[in-house]
Design an enzyme around this catalytic site. Structure first.
Site, short mmCIF file in Angstrom:
data_model
loop_
_atom_site.label_atom_id
_atom_site.label_comp_id
_atom_site.label_asym_id
_atom_site.label_seq_id
_atom_site.Cartn_x
_atom_site.Cartn_y
_atom_site.Cartn_z
N GLU A 139 -95.68 130.37 21.67
CA GLU A 139 -96.66 130.33 20.58
C GLU A 139 -97.95 129.66 21.06
O GLU A 139 -97.92 128.74 21.88
CB GLU A 139 -96.08 129.61 19.35
CG GLU A 139 -96.87 129.94 18.09
CD GLU A 139 -96.12 129.60 16.80
OE1 GLU A 139 -95.05 128.97 16.84
OE2 GLU A 139 -96.64 129.99 15.72
N HIS B 41 -100.66 127.83 11.42
CA HIS B 41 -100.12 129.17 11.14
C HIS B 41 -101.05 129.89 10.18
O HIS B 41 -100.63 130.31 9.10
CB HIS B 41 -98.70 129.09 10.54
CG HIS B 41 -97.62 128.82 11.54
ND1 HIS B 41 -96.35 128.46 11.18
CD2 HIS B 41 -97.62 128.88 12.89
CE1 HIS B 41 -95.61 128.29 12.26
NE2 HIS B 41 -96.36 128.54 13.31
N ASP C 129 -100.05 127.58 20.14
CA ASP C 129 -100.34 126.14 20.08
C ASP C 129 -99.78 125.40 21.30
O ASP C 129 -100.14 124.24 21.55
CB ASP C 129 -99.83 125.49 18.79
CG ASP C 129 -98.39 125.80 18.47
OD1 ASP C 129 -97.93 126.91 18.79
OD2 ASP C 129 -97.72 124.93 17.89
N HIS D 51 -88.18 127.86 16.94
CA HIS D 51 -88.08 128.82 15.87
C HIS D 51 -88.48 130.23 16.27
O HIS D 51 -88.59 131.11 15.42
CB HIS D 51 -88.96 128.35 14.69
CG HIS D 51 -90.43 128.32 15.02
ND1 HIS D 51 -91.34 129.07 14.32
CD2 HIS D 51 -91.13 127.70 15.99
CE1 HIS D 51 -92.55 128.86 14.81
NE2 HIS D 51 -92.44 128.05 15.83
N TYR E 86 -92.14 119.31 8.29
CA TYR E 86 -92.10 120.23 9.43
C TYR E 86 -90.81 121.04 9.39
O TYR E 86 -90.81 122.27 9.51
CB TYR E 86 -92.19 119.43 10.74
CG TYR E 86 -92.43 120.28 11.94
CD1 TYR E 86 -93.72 120.48 12.43
CD2 TYR E 86 -91.38 120.91 12.60
CE1 TYR E 86 -93.95 121.28 13.53
CE2 TYR E 86 -91.60 121.71 13.70
CZ TYR E 86 -92.89 121.88 14.16
OH TYR E 86 -93.10 122.69 15.24
N ASP F 254 -90.89 122.47 19.75
CA ASP F 254 -91.11 122.29 18.30
C ASP F 254 -90.02 121.44 17.64
O ASP F 254 -90.27 120.80 16.61
CB ASP F 254 -91.17 123.65 17.59
CG ASP F 254 -92.50 124.36 17.80
OD1 ASP F 254 -93.52 123.67 17.95
OD2 ASP F 254 -92.50 125.59 17.80
N HIS G 211 -95.04 118.38 19.27
CA HIS G 211 -95.98 117.96 18.23
C HIS G 211 -95.60 116.55 17.79
O HIS G 211 -94.42 116.24 17.59
CB HIS G 211 -95.86 118.84 16.97
CG HIS G 211 -96.26 120.26 17.17
ND1 HIS G 211 -97.55 120.66 17.40
CD2 HIS G 211 -95.53 121.40 17.14
CE1 HIS G 211 -97.60 121.96 17.52
NE2 HIS G 211 -96.38 122.44 17.37
N HIS H 137 -92.08 127.66 25.03
CA HIS H 137 -92.23 128.49 23.82
C HIS H 137 -93.61 129.13 23.91
O HIS H 137 -94.59 128.44 24.24
CB HIS H 137 -92.10 127.54 22.62
CG HIS H 137 -92.45 128.07 21.28
ND1 HIS H 137 -92.21 129.36 20.87
CD2 HIS H 137 -93.02 127.45 20.21
CE1 HIS H 137 -92.60 129.50 19.62
NE2 HIS H 137 -93.11 128.36 19.19
FE1 FEO Z 1 -93.82 127.29 17.31
FE2 FEO Z 1 -95.57 124.51 17.82
O1 FEO Z 1 -95.25 126.31 17.95
#
Ligand code: FEO
Length: 392
Positions: free
Chosen positions: A81, A23, A83, A145, A192, A164, A225, A79
């Site tokens: 994002e 981030h 990543d 999130h 996390y 996530d 992750h 999601h």
């Molecule tokens: Fe909210 Fe692992 O991205």
């Protein structure tokens, strides 16, 4: 390279040992991370999530070694994002018409980031996709999130793909949580949660209860992750329920910044007082200019009380305290107490201003705080000890 989870499921993600910041500069990932992508080979072939953008080509090249990309029937993006969606551009150049199953909000986030009109298929909670022996069920998880997040449940294999949720920034050559150091694992899972999911505790509780009420047998939880929860996967679900329930330990964390050590001396004496009053309490002292902010926020998350100190500088307080207060405010913590302290030479506004910020961040303020002119002498040091003894 792939790692086999079952005859039908393969991990095809990327372990990122080098990742130290996530981030932008917001989240320190000392232990690296992984971007878990899963390839399901049932009668239909499904790819769940991809990897972070810098590894897009590596990911697609590796995937080509596993499978002819044209054989991928469905892509599921849980999601948007970067990543997890970062390899989409590279992948979709090869298979531009492959349907991408995602939530309506993910269509917005993916279009907003990549500006591509891919073949999106929007799904809602309860929508199913039959892929042969297994059926996938989608479960929207907004604000866990991002608004676009969803989980995916695979029925015969009894696996919850949780994106996530339940993840950890922890690089490992292993695949499963039960194969790595337990303290490391739970420390990273808590870090996390504290740094990413803490503001959404209410939603975490609601979503977990919704999933529990669905009575789905869950043999494994596969986050996007870190390690996969295989042995007693519900242990991390129980931890999440605990963390989402205004979590606090018997801990007081003193966070401060200092210019010429007067505020540091106050911090140390206040800590002495806290321990005088309660030998069982954990006291942590952290300097916001020197300690890592991800660790500071994790300690704040664990604390029942935080004590925040800064000298007065230019009618305000030091910037590292301003930064950490802004981050703490974003965590939307509840049922925690706070108090401010700091030294000053003339105007002395810092304690009052920090108290106001702590109030705005949702803390119950213990008292007006403690401010001291110049450097504490012996008598003033004892006053700090007494102040600490009364912080409850
Ligand atoms: Fe909210 Fe692992 O991205």
């Amino acid at each position: 390279m792939h790692k086999k989870i079952s005859d039908k499921i393969y991990w095809v993600g990327k372990t990122d040992w080098e990742l130290k910041k996530f981030h932008g500069d917001e989240f320190t990932t000392r232990k690296g991370s992984s971007y878990n992508s899963y390839l399901i080979r049932d009668k239909k072939t499904v790819l769940i999530d991809t990897v972070w953008l810098p590894y897009d080509r590596e990911f697609v090249n590796n995937l080509k070694k596993e499978i002819d990309l044209k054989k991928i029937d469905y892509i599921i993006i849980q999601h948007g994002e970067v990543d997890h969606s970062g390899a989409l551009i590279e992948l979709m150049e090869e298979i531009p018409n492959t349907p991408i199953y995602c939530t309506n909000n993910a269509v917005k986030s993916l279009k907003g980031q990549y500006h591509k009109e891919w073949n999106f298929v929007t799904v809602k909670t309860g929508d199913k996709l039959n892929i042969g022996e297994n059926t996938l069920t989608f479960i929207e998880a907004p604000m866990l999130h991002w608004p676009d997040t969803m989980f995916t449940y695979m029925d015969k294999e009894e696996i919850l793909f949780s994106n996530d949720g339940f993840g950890q920034h922890l690089a490992s050559e292993f695949l499963y949580a039960d194969e790595v150091d337990e303290a490391d694992l739970f420390n990273q899972a808590l870090t996390y949660y504290a740094n990413i999911l803490a503001p959404f505790g209410m939603m975490v509780k609601m979503k977990i209860n919704e999933i529990l009420n669905m009575n789905l047998p869950i043999k494994m939880i596969c986050p996007s992750h870190g390690l996969i929860w295989r042995k007693n996967p519900m242990q991390i679900v129980e931890k999440y329920l605990e963390w989402a329930n205004n979590y606090k330990e018997n801990q007081v964390t003193i966070i401060y910044d200092t210019m010429w050590n007067s505020t540091r001396l106050m911090a140390e004496k206040i800590a002495e007082g806290i321990v005088n009053a309660d030998k069982n309490v954990q006291v942590k002292i952290m300097n916001t200019a020197k300690d890592d902010k991800t660790e500071v926020l994790t300690e704040v998350f664990k604390s029942k009380i935080i004590i925040v100190g800064s000298p007065t500088v230019n009618n305000g307080y030091l910037h590292s305290i301003a930064g950490i207060l802004e981050m703490i405010k974003g965590m939307k913590l509840k049922e925690k107490k706070a108090v401010a302290f700091g030294s000053y030479g003339w105007s002395g506004e810092a304690v009052k201003l920090i108290t106001e910020e702590l109030k705005k961040a949702g803390f119950e303020i213990i008292n007006d705080g403690l401010k001291m002119l110049w450097k504490p002498d012996e008598e003033m040091s004892q006053e700090c000890v007494k102040f600490g003894e009364k912080v409850k």
